[in-house]
Write an enzyme that holds these catalytic residues in place. Structure first.
Site, PDB file in Angstrom:
ATOM      1  N   CYS A  34       0.830  -1.201   0.000  1.00 27.72           N
ATOM      2  CA  CYS A  34       0.000   0.000   0.000  1.00 27.72           C
ATOM      3  C   CYS A  34       0.863   1.248   0.000  1.00 27.72           C
ATOM      4  O   CYS A  34       2.062   1.212   0.304  1.00 27.72           O
ATOM      5  CB  CYS A  34      -0.896   0.054   1.245  1.00 27.72           C
ATOM      6  SG  CYS A  34      -1.953  -1.378   1.483  1.00 27.72           S
ATOM      7  N   ASP A 482      20.081  37.875 -12.392  1.00 25.95           N
ATOM      8  CA  ASP A 482      18.801  38.201 -13.033  1.00 25.95           C
ATOM      9  C   ASP A 482      18.256  39.520 -12.481  1.00 25.95           C
ATOM     10  O   ASP A 482      18.231  39.730 -11.255  1.00 25.95           O
ATOM     11  CB  ASP A 482      17.806  37.077 -12.773  1.00 25.95           C
ATOM     12  CG  ASP A 482      16.459  37.328 -13.421  1.00 25.95           C
ATOM     13  OD1 ASP A 482      16.306  37.023 -14.615  1.00 25.95           O
ATOM     14  OD2 ASP A 482      15.569  37.837 -12.720  1.00 25.95           O
TER      15      ASP A 482
END
Length: 532
Positions: A34, A482
């Site tokens: 599971c 940037d």
């Protein structure tokens, strides 16, 4: 994590979905395995064992739980945050390389011997490459059996099995049901849902959005695609299938879909009807995907020209949207910085928008050097019109595949409306991509790829790092030069020179690419807003 027994037991008892995909619980008394968040009553700890992969569970003789469907868990985030041999191998297996090229092809791409690859995968995952690929084929088969009316023979070969007998044996072994029984159970679930008030109403009651399987279907699948409550479809000349892509919550769709929509190349990408749509270049053909954000999943509608491409298409869509990330781990570390903490608290779960085609993104990164988003889109659209492959899109405005490097390698530099230095950068890049001296695929070592890019003319730190972040998938890529990052840093009181900001960002490692998303989000640019 699976080696920490007590921690795994606590996760199972809490039914914490955040750990789905990190490990799998095998129950000795029932012979099933599971996901940690399985809704059934947890077994006694003495009856639990833990495994790192579904393939390892299957190798140990356990069958998949029919209740929680562990094969539809999100993938482990480890494979996207690491660049070692095992992580690179897992990314390649997810991209279907073993099915297409075999284990020798996998080893060749990684630069190791077959024996070394098998040994390392067995040591860490409890299963070799063939077993891992077999588990993926089984998951592909289940999805097609339950969501289509395709003949079983076509499903078998479309999912990558070499024979119908192998297909039948594998499905029985993994799911404890014959293929026909899987299809009957799916049809019964659909009928039961309809009797209780309709499939859509049931899903909405569960807090999910309705998703349906189309009447024209073909394909192949993988972990991370959930077909629960899908209605069967039928085969056609052009396959279309709808499914749900799960993720670890939270997920903030604003910058993720906003970035993809705002930078979309006309003819290749578009935002239409609340979905991001684009064309896909795939190993056996091409496709069109529509991705729609929902609170608990991403709706994925795929149209493919070859059924064997579904596995690869799903893998690339998950990678594009960074769906295997662990946002709790990422946000937890970034929130330790008092200046980033308010940004994380305001909109947790930001993802890094990536790409479905690394070579395409590298070309677009060069076209976007020192120009606006609109100008970059215009340059890319011209390349697409002149060199892209036409496609049909009856449902929208997509017209082409983005041109492959081989198609761009022969282009005339004088035909490009770019500065001469940029032309040289672009033509050099596509030449290296076309002849194979530069590879930017999921198998790459990130630092080696960075060094190769930096050696090309016109590739500075910004271009190299943006490719590392969005094409290579490095979660620690950083863009201190940037302009948007520097403005955001200054507004927040962070150091805003590249060197000083890089030093401060050491505490954000290995999640600096996610810090970039939070810093970019301080600006009111279109990339930060979900389109209307």
């Amino acid at each position: 994590m699976y080696g920490d027994f007590d921690r795994c037991v606590r996760a199972v008892r809490s039914k914490d979905a955040r750990f789905d995909g990190w490990f799998f619980t095998a129950v000795l008394t029932t012979g099933i395995y599971c996901r940690p968040s399985c809704p059934v009553v947890p077994p006694k700890p003495a009856n639990m064992t833990f495994h790192p992969s579904a393939a390892a569970c299957q190798q140990a003789g356990f069958r998949a739980c029919k209740r929680c469907r562990p094969d539809s868990s999100p993938g482990s985030p480890e494979w996207n945050q690491r660049a070692d041999l095992v992580a690179r191998a897992m990314r390649l297996i997810g991209d279907g390389v073993v099915d297409r090229e075999g284990v020798p092809g996998l080893a060749e791409r990684l630069g190791y011997s077959t024996r070394q690859v098998e040994r390392q995968l067995l040591a860490e995952l409890g299963a070799g490459p063939l077993a891992l690929a077999r588990a993926q084929r089984a998951q592909t088969a289940r999805l097609l059996i339950e969501t289509t009316d395709l003949p079983m023979a076509r499903i078998a070969f479309g999912a990558g099995f070499s024979s119908i007998r192998t297909f039948n044996d594998t499905v029985r072994e993994v799911f404890a049901l014959a293929p026909g029984e899987l299809r009957q159970r799916a049809a019964k679930r659909t009928a039961d849902s309809a009797r209780r008030g309709g499939e859509a109403a049931v899903r909405l009651a569960d807090g999910a959005s309705p998703v349906r399987a189309e009447r024209r279907t073909a394909g192949a699948s993988q972990a991370g695609a959930d077909s629960r409550a899908e209605a069967p479809g039928t085969a056609g000349a052009l396959g279309t299938i709808s499914l749900r892509l799960p993720f670890r919550a939270p997920l903030n769709p604003d910058n993720l879909f906003g970035h993809l929509a705002a930078t979309a190349v006309p003819g290749v990408e578009e935002w239409r009807g609340g979905a991001y749509r684009r064309t896909l270049r795939l190993p056996y053909g091409h496709g069109i995907v529509a991705l729609t954000p929902h609170p608990d999943h991403i709706g994925c509608r795929l149209t493919l020209t070859d059924p064997r491409d579904l596995t690869i298409a799903i893998s690339r869509c998950r990678r594009l949207l960074d769906l295997d990330a662990d946002p709790v781990a990422v946000d937890g570390q970034l929130a330790d910085d008092p200046l980033l903490a308010p940004l994380v608290a305001k909109a947790p779960g930001r993802r890094v928008p990536r790409t479905v085609d690394e070579a395409e993104f590298a070309v677009r990164a060069v076209l976007g050097q020192q120009v606006s988003t609109a100008a970059a889109r215009t340059h890319a659209a011209r390349l697409v019109t002149a060199h892209g492959e036409p496609v049909d899109d009856p449902e929208g405005g997509l017209t082409h595949l983005f041109p492959a490097p081989e198609a761009l390698a022969a282009l005339d530099p004088e035909s490009l409306a770019l500065p001469r230095s940029r032309r040289t950068t672009l033509t050099t890049l596509v030449r290296h991509l076309a002849d194979g001296t530069l590879r930017l695929g999921v198998e790459n070592d990130w630092e080696r790829a960075r060094a190769q890019l930096a050696a090309l003319p016109g590739f500075g730190p910004w271009t190299t790092e943006v490719i590392a972040m969005r094409a290579l998938g490095d979660p620690d890529a950083f863009l201190p030069s940037d302009l948007g990052i520097r403005r955001a840093a200054q507004a927040l009181g962070l150091p805003h020179t590249p060197a000083a900001l890089t030093a401060r960002a050491t505490a954000w490692r290995p999640w600096r690419a996610y810090a970039v998303q939070y810093l970019w989000a301080t600006d009111d640019h279109a990339i930060n807003h979900l389109p209307a």
